[in-house]
Structure formats: C-alpha cells, structure tokens
Enzyme design. Structure first.
Site, PDB file in Angstrom:
ATOM      1  N   SER A 159      21.605  21.559  27.898  1.00 18.99           N
ATOM      2  CA  SER A 159      21.625  22.910  27.604  1.00 18.99           C
ATOM      3  C   SER A 159      20.872  23.535  26.168  1.00 18.99           C
ATOM      4  O   SER A 159      21.506  22.743  25.171  1.00 18.99           O
ATOM      5  CB  SER A 159      23.186  23.554  27.528  1.00 18.99           C
ATOM      6  OG  SER A 159      23.270  24.789  26.607  1.00 18.99           O
ATOM      7  N   HIS A 191      38.142  46.773  36.701  1.00 25.96           N
ATOM      8  CA  HIS A 191      39.594  46.109  37.204  1.00 25.96           C
ATOM      9  C   HIS A 191      40.036  46.795  38.446  1.00 25.96           C
ATOM     10  O   HIS A 191      40.886  46.784  39.021  1.00 25.96           O
ATOM     11  CB  HIS A 191      40.507  46.370  36.095  1.00 25.96           C
ATOM     12  CG  HIS A 191      40.503  45.810  34.930  1.00 25.96           C
ATOM     13  ND1 HIS A 191      41.157  44.562  34.810  1.00 25.96           N
ATOM     14  CD2 HIS A 191      39.933  45.959  33.641  1.00 25.96           C
ATOM     15  CE1 HIS A 191      40.745  44.045  33.416  1.00 25.96           C
ATOM     16  NE2 HIS A 191      40.229  45.034  32.927  1.00 25.96           N
ATOM     17  N   THR A 192      38.872  47.178  39.131  1.00 22.38           N
ATOM     18  CA  THR A 192      39.073  47.380  40.704  1.00 22.38           C
ATOM     19  C   THR A 192      38.601  46.639  41.480  1.00 22.38           C
ATOM     20  O   THR A 192      39.207  46.513  42.693  1.00 22.38           O
ATOM     21  CB  THR A 192      38.277  48.728  41.110  1.00 22.38           C
ATOM     22  OG1 THR A 192      36.917  48.575  40.596  1.00 22.38           O
ATOM     23  CG2 THR A 192      38.946  50.149  40.417  1.00 22.38           C
ATOM     24  N   SER A 240      28.748  38.912  31.829  1.00 18.63           N
ATOM     25  CA  SER A 240      29.196  37.982  32.917  1.00 18.63           C
ATOM     26  C   SER A 240      28.044  36.688  32.834  1.00 18.63           C
ATOM     27  O   SER A 240      27.480  36.359  33.839  1.00 18.63           O
ATOM     28  CB  SER A 240      28.903  38.518  34.214  1.00 18.63           C
ATOM     29  OG  SER A 240      29.842  37.541  35.295  1.00 18.63           O
ATOM     30  N   ASP A 300      31.087  40.159  39.899  1.00 17.63           N
ATOM     31  CA  ASP A 300      30.294  39.468  39.060  1.00 17.63           C
ATOM     32  C   ASP A 300      29.173  38.692  39.841  1.00 17.63           C
ATOM     33  O   ASP A 300      27.806  38.976  39.782  1.00 17.63           O
ATOM     34  CB  ASP A 300      30.679  38.624  37.971  1.00 17.63           C
ATOM     35  CG  ASP A 300      31.648  39.593  36.921  1.00 17.63           C
ATOM     36  OD1 ASP A 300      31.542  40.788  37.019  1.00 17.63           O
ATOM     37  OD2 ASP A 300      32.523  38.945  36.082  1.00 17.63           O
ATOM     38  N   TYR A 319      44.519  40.133  31.338  1.00 18.29           N
ATOM     39  CA  TYR A 319      43.947  40.211  32.615  1.00 18.29           C
ATOM     40  C   TYR A 319      44.918  39.629  33.841  1.00 18.29           C
ATOM     41  O   TYR A 319      45.106  40.487  34.829  1.00 18.29           O
ATOM     42  CB  TYR A 319      42.616  39.341  32.613  1.00 18.29           C
ATOM     43  CG  TYR A 319      41.826  39.552  33.978  1.00 18.29           C
ATOM     44  CD1 TYR A 319      40.757  40.545  34.085  1.00 18.29           C
ATOM     45  CD2 TYR A 319      42.023  38.709  34.822  1.00 18.29           C
ATOM     46  CE1 TYR A 319      40.040  40.295  35.240  1.00 18.29           C
ATOM     47  CE2 TYR A 319      41.476  38.547  36.156  1.00 18.29           C
ATOM     48  CZ  TYR A 319      40.604  39.370  36.228  1.00 18.29           C
ATOM     49  OH  TYR A 319      39.451  39.559  37.256  1.00 18.29           O
ATOM     50  N   ALA A 357      30.418  38.839  25.330  1.00 19.82           N
ATOM     51  CA  ALA A 357      29.678  40.120  25.678  1.00 19.82           C
ATOM     52  C   ALA A 357      30.274  41.203  26.970  1.00 19.82           C
ATOM     53  O   ALA A 357      30.083  42.257  27.045  1.00 19.82           O
ATOM     54  CB  ALA A 357      28.284  40.189  25.469  1.00 19.82           C
ATOM     55  N   GLY A 358      30.565  40.268  27.851  1.00 26.56           N
ATOM     56  CA  GLY A 358      31.159  41.223  28.974  1.00 26.56           C
ATOM     57  C   GLY A 358      30.016  41.269  30.122  1.00 26.56           C
ATOM     58  O   GLY A 358      29.957  42.358  30.806  1.00 26.56           O
TER      59      GLY A 358
END
Length: 383
Positions: A64, A30-31, A121, A167, A217, A118-119
């Site tokens: 996909s 979060h920076t 990206s 990301d 967020y 899952a974070g």
C-alpha cells in the site's frame, strides 16, 4: 509484517490496472439495509491497483503506497489482520475461496485518492477493485453482480460490518455523469442523467469521526428489524420496512416503542424523497432536489438521530445561501461529510467563509472535495 516494500517487489511488471471509485449518495441514507431506495454514484476519486501473477503457488504480496506498508499473505491460510484496511482484501479472498474459485500467488500495489473516514466508501472501493482485479488476472468468470455481492459479503462476514449493498453496487455499476436510483430490494436500477448545469457537488468533510458510528449504526439497524418483527405478527408477508406503508405503520403507533417508531417513519419518508428526487432531476428542477436534500438531513438529525453538531453546523450554515440548493449529511453519520449542491463559481468564496466559521466553532478545520459522478470500476489488461 514489513513496513517498507522490498526493492525486488517494486520492479514487477503489472499485467492489469484497476481504477476503483469511491461513491457519493445524493439522497437515500440508511435505507439500503431496509431494502429501500438510494441514489448513489461513483465519483472521480479512486483507488488504483497494479497487479500481476508471481511465481509462487500461494503467496500474495501487497504494498500500500498510501500507508507505506508491505504485507505478505499465505493464500492457503487466510486470517484476520489487526490492520483494518487489510481485512477488506482478505475478506474478498475468503469469499472467492467460498465460491470454489482458485488462484495462485500475486503481486499488487495499491494507491488511494480517497480520504479515510469521509463517508465516500473507500472500503467498497478496496473490495470491488481487488475483486475485479483478481477476476481479470486469473479468469475467474465472475460477473459484475457477482463482484458486488461477494464484496458486500466480505464486509459483512470477514470485516464484521453489517452494511447494505449500496456502496459496492455504486462502486461497480455506476455510469459516468449519471446517478443511480437503486431498488435495494430487487436490485433493479435506473440511470438518471446528472444534469447539474452550473452547479457542482461539493463535499465538506467535518474531519471528525465519533466513536458512536459503528455501534449506533448497528443499533439503528436492530431498531428497524425489531419494529418489522412487531408488524410481522399481524402482517406475516412483511419482511422489511420496504413492505410497510405509512398507513400500516400508523396502525402500530402504540405497539412499537416511540424511538423505533420514528426510525421507521424516517425510512418511509426517505424512500419517498428518493422517488421525488428522481422526478425533480428528470424535470431539471435542481431547486426541488435541493429542498429534498435538506429534508433528508432534518430526518437524519431528528428522527434517525445519526447526525452530530459538526454536520448540523455545516448544513445550518448553508441554508440561507441562495446559491446553494441543498445540503445534507452523507454516509453512516456521526462525522464524515456533508454533500452540497452549489453554484460552481461560488465554491471558493463559500468554502473560505464556512471554513472560518467552522474552525472558530470547533477549533478544527474542515476540508473540501469537489466530486463528479463517474464510471464504476474499470479493469484494464496491459499484457
């Protein structure tokens, strides 16, 4: 939309292949949208694209394999889709159009190794891989940094997620077996060798995604911006928390509301931790780096308040294990993964232990992903 891919489409011959990686962030959460420091790396789990021109002027045909979904888009009439994964690709097309670049119809097959939510990206991997593929296929003349920036804009403007640049930068610019210390203000970067010795990076996925994630967020971002606006009244040169020192922040303790104040304090402390982690890694001091990871999590838990009980449980469970140097939540928060710096030969036994305890506590099983810092997006021309 057609759910399954037409047979004639499956037989096209790819002209290029793209391997676009997910990313981890060792520390610096979060920076990025506060113009601070982060320490990400691409990983050895990727989204793969096979692409070729087709004989149409403006028809994009996309399949996909991950979702077993086939779509066709009119490139002259790009509009938002109800299916979220499509919008990352549509946003890339929209941003390329805004740059005045033109291209014709194409075929594309996508296959992903990246778990959604899952974070790590998957969104940036989709954007950057697709943009990199279009750039090569149609000779658009975009630099790597162009691809990074347009992919971020696609997510900001088309998808509607007000993300920072970390990301996309990590997905494109990473170097195998290195972390990146990225200055999100100047976009200058330093590559730091990931000399982990007998340790590995273990992601433990909570397999929860709380509905708070998106709204909170945006709230955190707004809280930081509101605090900066207060500081600007006396320090007009300050445009983000990057220009704020601990001493300056202390001056505003009574003028900034308590909650935004502790958000700001966290960001300043996290920037300091990223710089300290760089020093620890360069000194081969993994124990010191691990302590900073724990401190990062506690800041995210108590000051920035973006953790959740599942993430806290996993970090707490790791803390008395001498073979784990560090653990913290990674990503936006309210679910997703913890990242753990753990001795390689202890991973199997540890995960069995934590899985049992976590399942008992939450009636839900976690999952594990062992990751290695890897190269950024690779585009290969086949013919």
């Amino acid at each position: 939309m057609k759910k399954n891919c037409p047979e004639d489409f499956k037989n096209f011959t790819a002209e290029i292949k793209v391997a676009s990686p997910g990313r981890i962030n060792l520390i610096g959460e979060h920076t990025d949208y506060n113009n601070g420091f982060v320490m990400p790396s691409a990983i050895d789990k990727k989204i793969y694209f096979e692409m070729a021109k087709n004989d149409t002027d403006n028809l994009a045909r996309i399949y996909s394999e991950t979702f077993d979904t086939y779509v066709e888009w009119d490139l002259a009439n790009i509009k938002k889709s109800e299916n979220s994964w499509e919008n990352y690709l549509l946003g890339v097309i929209d941003e390329i159009n805004k740059l005045g670049k033109t291209f014709s119809g194409l075929n594309c097959i996508i296959n992903s190794e990246l778990p959604i939510g899952a974070g790590i990206s998957s969104s940036a991997a989709l954007e950057c891989g697709f943009a990199g593929g279009l750039n090569e296929l149609f000779g658009l003349g975009l630099s790597k940094m162009d691809i990074v920036k347009l992919s971020q804009r696609a997510e900001n403007n088309f998808v509607g997620s007000n993300c920072g640049i970390m990301d996309q930068f990590a997905s494109v610019m990473s170097k195998k077996d290195h972390f990146i210390k990225l200055d999100c203000d100047s976009l200058t970067s330093t590559f730091i060798p990931a000399k982990l010795n007998n340790y590995k990076l273990l992601l433990i996925n909570t397999n929860v995604s709380h509905n708070l994630a998106d709204s909170e967020y945006n709230t955190r971002r707004q809280e930081c911006e509101d605090a900066v606006a207060v500081i600007q009244k006396e320090y007009p040169e300050v445009s983000s928390l990057r220009q704020v020192s601990f001493e300056m922040l202390q001056e505003f303790k009574g003028k900034i509301a308590p909650v935004p104040f502790k958000r700001c304090r966290y960001v300043l402390e996290e920037n300091k931790r990223v710089t300290a982690t760089e020093k620890a890694l360069k000194n081969d001091d993994l124990a010191a780096a691990g302590k900073l990871m724990y401190a990062s999590h506690r800041g995210l838990q108590h000051d920035y308040e973006v953790s959740c009980k599942e993430l806290d449980f996993l970090v707490d469970f790791s803390e008395d294990k001498e073979y784990i140097h560090g653990s913290r939540m990674m990503g936006g928060g309210f679910g997703g993964c913890t990242i753990n710096l753990i001795e390689a030969d202890k991973i199997e036994a540890y995960f069995a232990e934590v899985k049992s305890a976590y399942t008992k506590a939450f009636d839900r099983e976690p999952s594990q992903i062992i990751v290695v810092p890897d190269e950024g997006t690779i585009v290969t021309k086949l013919q």
